[in-house]
Design an enzyme around this catalytic site. Structure first.
Site, PDB file in Angstrom:
ATOM      1  N   THR A 126      15.838  11.812  16.965  1.00 35.42           N
ATOM      2  CA  THR A 126      16.696  11.605  15.793  1.00 35.42           C
ATOM      3  C   THR A 126      17.764  10.552  16.065  1.00 35.42           C
ATOM      4  OG1 THR A 126      18.470  12.675  14.525  1.00 35.42           O
ATOM      5  CG2 THR A 126      17.961  13.655  16.634  1.00 35.42           C
ATOM      6  N   ASP A 127      18.225   9.903  15.020  1.00 40.20           N
ATOM      7  CA  ASP A 127      19.341   8.954  15.182  1.00 40.20           C
ATOM      8  C   ASP A 127      20.623   9.661  15.619  1.00 40.20           C
ATOM      9  OD1 ASP A 127      19.969  10.210  12.751  1.00 40.20           O
ATOM     10  OD2 ASP A 127      20.159   8.362  11.593  1.00 40.20           O
ATOM     11  N   GLU A 128      20.657  10.984  15.498  1.00 45.49           N
ATOM     12  CA  GLU A 128      21.890  11.710  15.839  1.00 45.49           C
ATOM     13  C   GLU A 128      22.196  11.663  17.332  1.00 45.49           C
ATOM     14  OE1 GLU A 128      22.631  15.259  13.610  1.00 45.49           O
ATOM     15  OE2 GLU A 128      21.194  14.685  12.071  1.00 45.49           O
ATOM     16  N   TYR A 150      23.089  20.380  18.361  1.00 50.52           N
ATOM     17  CA  TYR A 150      21.749  19.904  17.984  1.00 50.52           C
ATOM     18  C   TYR A 150      21.480  18.527  18.583  1.00 50.52           C
ATOM     19  CZ  TYR A 150      18.270  17.470  15.108  1.00 50.52           C
ATOM     20  OH  TYR A 150      17.207  16.704  14.686  1.00 50.52           O
ATOM     21  N   LYS A 154      18.713  17.358  21.468  1.00 43.58           N
ATOM     22  CA  LYS A 154      17.676  16.340  21.243  1.00 43.58           C
ATOM     23  C   LYS A 154      17.806  15.211  22.276  1.00 43.58           C
ATOM     24  CE  LYS A 154      15.067  16.182  18.307  1.00 43.58           C
ATOM     25  NZ  LYS A 154      13.683  16.751  18.188  1.00 43.58           N
TER      26      LYS A 154
HETATM   27  P1  NAD Z   1      11.928  21.824  10.539  1.00 44.07           P
HETATM   28  O1  NAD Z   1      13.107  22.643  10.919  1.00 44.07           O
HETATM   29  O2  NAD Z   1      11.513  21.739   9.099  1.00 44.07           O
HETATM   30  O3  NAD Z   1      10.633  22.303  11.355  1.00 44.07           O
HETATM   31  C1  NAD Z   1      10.677  22.621  12.718  1.00 44.07           C
HETATM   32  C2  NAD Z   1       9.367  23.325  13.044  1.00 44.07           C
HETATM   33  O4  NAD Z   1       9.352  23.624  14.448  1.00 44.07           O
HETATM   34  C3  NAD Z   1       9.186  24.655  12.310  1.00 44.07           C
HETATM   35  O5  NAD Z   1       7.888  24.748  11.787  1.00 44.07           O
HETATM   36  C4  NAD Z   1       9.431  25.698  13.396  1.00 44.07           C
HETATM   37  O6  NAD Z   1       8.730  26.911  13.175  1.00 44.07           O
HETATM   38  C5  NAD Z   1       8.918  24.968  14.622  1.00 44.07           C
HETATM   39  N1  NAD Z   1       9.496  25.483  15.883  1.00 44.07           N
HETATM   40  C6  NAD Z   1      10.810  25.745  16.140  1.00 44.07           C
HETATM   41  N2  NAD Z   1      10.951  26.226  17.395  1.00 44.07           N
HETATM   42  C7  NAD Z   1       9.700  26.250  17.941  1.00 44.07           C
HETATM   43  C8  NAD Z   1       9.196  26.622  19.218  1.00 44.07           C
HETATM   44  N3  NAD Z   1      10.017  27.087  20.175  1.00 44.07           N
HETATM   45  N4  NAD Z   1       7.869  26.514  19.439  1.00 44.07           N
HETATM   46  C9  NAD Z   1       7.031  26.062  18.476  1.00 44.07           C
HETATM   47  N5  NAD Z   1       7.459  25.704  17.249  1.00 44.07           N
HETATM   48  C10 NAD Z   1       8.776  25.787  16.976  1.00 44.07           C
HETATM   49  O7  NAD Z   1      12.207  20.365  11.131  1.00 44.07           O
HETATM   50  P2  NAD Z   1      11.889  18.909  10.574  1.00 44.07           P
HETATM   51  O8  NAD Z   1      12.993  18.484   9.687  1.00 44.07           O
HETATM   52  O9  NAD Z   1      10.494  18.848  10.121  1.00 44.07           O
HETATM   53  O10 NAD Z   1      12.037  18.069  11.925  1.00 44.07           O
HETATM   54  C11 NAD Z   1      10.916  17.842  12.769  1.00 44.07           C
HETATM   55  C12 NAD Z   1      11.365  17.021  13.956  1.00 44.07           C
HETATM   56  O11 NAD Z   1      11.935  15.798  13.502  1.00 44.07           O
HETATM   57  C13 NAD Z   1      12.439  17.696  14.796  1.00 44.07           C
HETATM   58  O12 NAD Z   1      12.168  17.443  16.153  1.00 44.07           O
HETATM   59  C14 NAD Z   1      13.724  17.024  14.350  1.00 44.07           C
HETATM   60  O13 NAD Z   1      14.673  17.027  15.389  1.00 44.07           O
HETATM   61  C15 NAD Z   1      13.234  15.636  14.038  1.00 44.07           C
HETATM   62  N6  NAD Z   1      14.001  14.902  13.028  1.00 44.07           N
HETATM   63  C16 NAD Z   1      14.303  15.457  11.817  1.00 44.07           C
HETATM   64  C17 NAD Z   1      15.006  14.701  10.872  1.00 44.07           C
HETATM   65  C18 NAD Z   1      15.352  15.267   9.508  1.00 44.07           C
HETATM   66  O14 NAD Z   1      16.100  14.614   8.763  1.00 44.07           O
HETATM   67  N7  NAD Z   1      14.823  16.402   9.106  1.00 44.07           N
HETATM   68  C19 NAD Z   1      15.407  13.388  11.178  1.00 44.07           C
HETATM   69  C20 NAD Z   1      15.067  12.862  12.431  1.00 44.07           C
HETATM   70  C21 NAD Z   1      14.358  13.616  13.341  1.00 44.07           C
HETATM   71  P1  TYD Z   2      22.215  17.576   6.807  1.00 39.39           P
HETATM   72  O1  TYD Z   2      21.162  17.629   5.761  1.00 39.39           O
HETATM   73  O2  TYD Z   2      22.647  18.839   7.468  1.00 39.39           O
HETATM   74  O3  TYD Z   2      21.725  16.490   7.876  1.00 39.39           O
HETATM   75  P2  TYD Z   2      22.504  15.891   9.176  1.00 39.39           P
HETATM   76  O4  TYD Z   2      23.688  16.685   9.470  1.00 39.39           O
HETATM   77  O5  TYD Z   2      21.426  16.028  10.174  1.00 39.39           O
HETATM   78  O6  TYD Z   2      22.818  14.471   8.809  1.00 39.39           O
HETATM   79  O7  TYD Z   2      23.504  16.912   6.206  1.00 39.39           O
HETATM   80  C1  TYD Z   2      23.497  15.590   5.679  1.00 39.39           C
HETATM   81  C2  TYD Z   2      24.927  15.225   5.335  1.00 39.39           C
HETATM   82  O8  TYD Z   2      25.362  16.088   4.260  1.00 39.39           O
HETATM   83  C3  TYD Z   2      25.886  15.447   6.491  1.00 39.39           C
HETATM   84  O9  TYD Z   2      26.856  14.414   6.521  1.00 39.39           O
HETATM   85  C4  TYD Z   2      26.534  16.774   6.165  1.00 39.39           C
HETATM   86  C5  TYD Z   2      26.529  16.826   4.645  1.00 39.39           C
HETATM   87  N1  TYD Z   2      26.411  18.194   4.076  1.00 39.39           N
HETATM   88  C6  TYD Z   2      27.362  18.636   3.153  1.00 39.39           C
HETATM   89  O10 TYD Z   2      28.307  17.925   2.787  1.00 39.39           O
HETATM   90  N2  TYD Z   2      27.234  19.909   2.667  1.00 39.39           N
HETATM   91  C7  TYD Z   2      26.227  20.735   3.047  1.00 39.39           C
HETATM   92  O11 TYD Z   2      26.171  21.896   2.576  1.00 39.39           O
HETATM   93  C8  TYD Z   2      25.254  20.261   3.983  1.00 39.39           C
HETATM   94  C9  TYD Z   2      24.110  21.130   4.439  1.00 39.39           C
HETATM   95  C10 TYD Z   2      25.387  18.969   4.480  1.00 39.39           C
END
Ligand code: NAD
Ligand code: TYD
Length: 343
Positions: A126-128, A150, A154
């Protein structure tokens, strides 16, 4: 590449990747290993349920015996690791599971692969991991300064990938994606949370002044970038994957309300997230120059289609917003909303 293990494939982005790979690539077999935590959802995989080149295994990436059995049973040659605990606010309330899955789980996956002679591992990051940037754009070589549990977990996972590449010569790659949105996203992340709350005319708790900036990436573009890096990424390489669409949180919120035809009076400014990163921004120069990838979706169109999807698919999210979800909602928002100001 023939038998691909996709961990976390029942989650939001992982399931988009699985649906795409199963349907577009009959020459690959896609095996999902997923623990089915609160965020894992087999409904996300319904479209591929009966496909001949797909199988599902429930299990934890941090359990070596489980990982070994799955890798051996399906003769896996390639691993794509989406599995993670993913929500910043939950990592602030309870970091343990983040260290266990994101750091220890990634290590177990890598080490079991190494022992079985599996070379190819792609890790979805992630960019985070960079932390916040007031102006300009993060590049892949920049310092990592993760600010939430988090983000730190990562970053820890990425360090293990690096070590396994440098020390054992494994063919690892990493993508650092930006804030992703689309259908099937668990409604704790801001976009599906605000969309589904607004559909029900409920308050939208916007943290602080709402002027934080995120870069928005459509889920199909994210899945596409993972596929491109899996096919063509250089061993040990890291690639930023940005949507190249920065927005203030308040403007994302207003956009959602406008598409839904709901009033801005639903916005409540609430107590900020501790350690809240002010701005995330990435350059895609490397992935564009080296692999020819760029995002294909326009934010306004993709977000509008996403909002329509949640309107049309209440069957998917209404049953999620019960039980444990309500406990989390109460812990995260009850006091904040009770003390809220309007905006
Ligand atoms: P999500 O929370 O929707 O899904 C995570 C999945 O991982 C779930 O199906 C969960 O059951 C599974 N999981 C959790 N712990 C596990 C374990 N110990 N063993 C096996 N499976 C397990 O997440 P997402 O938003 O689809 O993100 C997927 C990946 O992309 C993550 O690695 C996240 O860090 C990364 N990512 C997400 C975003 C975003 O904006 N959502 C952005 C950049 C990177
Ligand atoms: P989020 O979806 O949690 O993603 P991330 O923290 O990974 O960027 O949040 C996106 C942005 O929205 C972040 O700056 C936090 C803000 N946010 C709120 O203002 N209220 C909320 O209830 C949530 C969940 C996020």
């Amino acid at each position: 590449m023939k038998n691909i293990l996709v961990t976390g494939g029942a989650g939001f982005i992982g399931s988009a990747f699985v649906r795409r790979m199963v349907q577009a690539h009959p020459e690959y077999t896609i095996i999902v290993l997923d623990k089915l935590t609160y965020a894992g959802n087999l409904d996300n995989l319904l479209p591929v349920n009966n496909a001949p080149n797909y199988a599902f295994e429930q299990g934890d990436i941090a359990h070596r015996d489980v990982v070994q059995r799955v890798l051996e049973t399906y003769d896996i040659d390639t691993i794509v690791n989406f599995a993670a605990e993913t929500h910043v606010d939950r990592s602030i309330l309870a970091p343990d599971a983040f260290i266990q899955t994101d750091v220890v789980g990634t290590y177990i996956l890598l080490d079991t692969a190494r022992q079985l002679g599996i070379q190819r591992v792609h890790h979805v990051s992630t960019d985070e991991v960079y932390g916040s940037i007031p102006e300009g754009f993060f590049r892949e070589g920049d310092l990592l300064e993760p600010n939430s549990p988090y983000a730190a977990s990562k970053a820890g996972a990425e360090m293990m990938l690096r070590a396994y590449h440098v020390t054992y010569g494994m063919y690892t790659t990493v993508t650092r994606g930006s804030n992703t949105f689309g259908p099937y996203q668990y409604p704790e992340k801001v976009a599906p949370f605000f969309i589904t709350e607004a559909i029900d005319n409920r308050s939208l708790p916007l943290y602080g002044d709402g002027l934080q900036v995120r870069d928005w990436l459509y889920v199909d573009d994210h899945a596409d970038a993972v596929e491109v890096v899996l096919q063509k990424g250089a061993p040990g390489a890291i690639y930023n994957v940005g949507g190249e669409h920065e927005m203030h949180n308040i403007d994302v919120t207003r956009f959602i309300l406008k598409v839904l035809g709901k009033p801005e009076s639903l916005i409540k400014h609430v107590e900020d997230r501790p350690g809240h990163d002010r701005r995330y921004a990435l350059t895609n120069d490397k992935i564009r120059a080296e692999l020819g990838w760029q995002a294909q979706h326009n934010f306004e169109e993709a977000m509008t289609a996403t909002i329509r999807w949640y309107q049309d698919n209440e069957w998917w999210w209404r049953k999620i917003k019960t039980g444990e979800y309500l406990d989390y909602y109460k812990a995260q928002y009850a006091e904040r909303l009770a003390n809220a100001g309007s905006g």
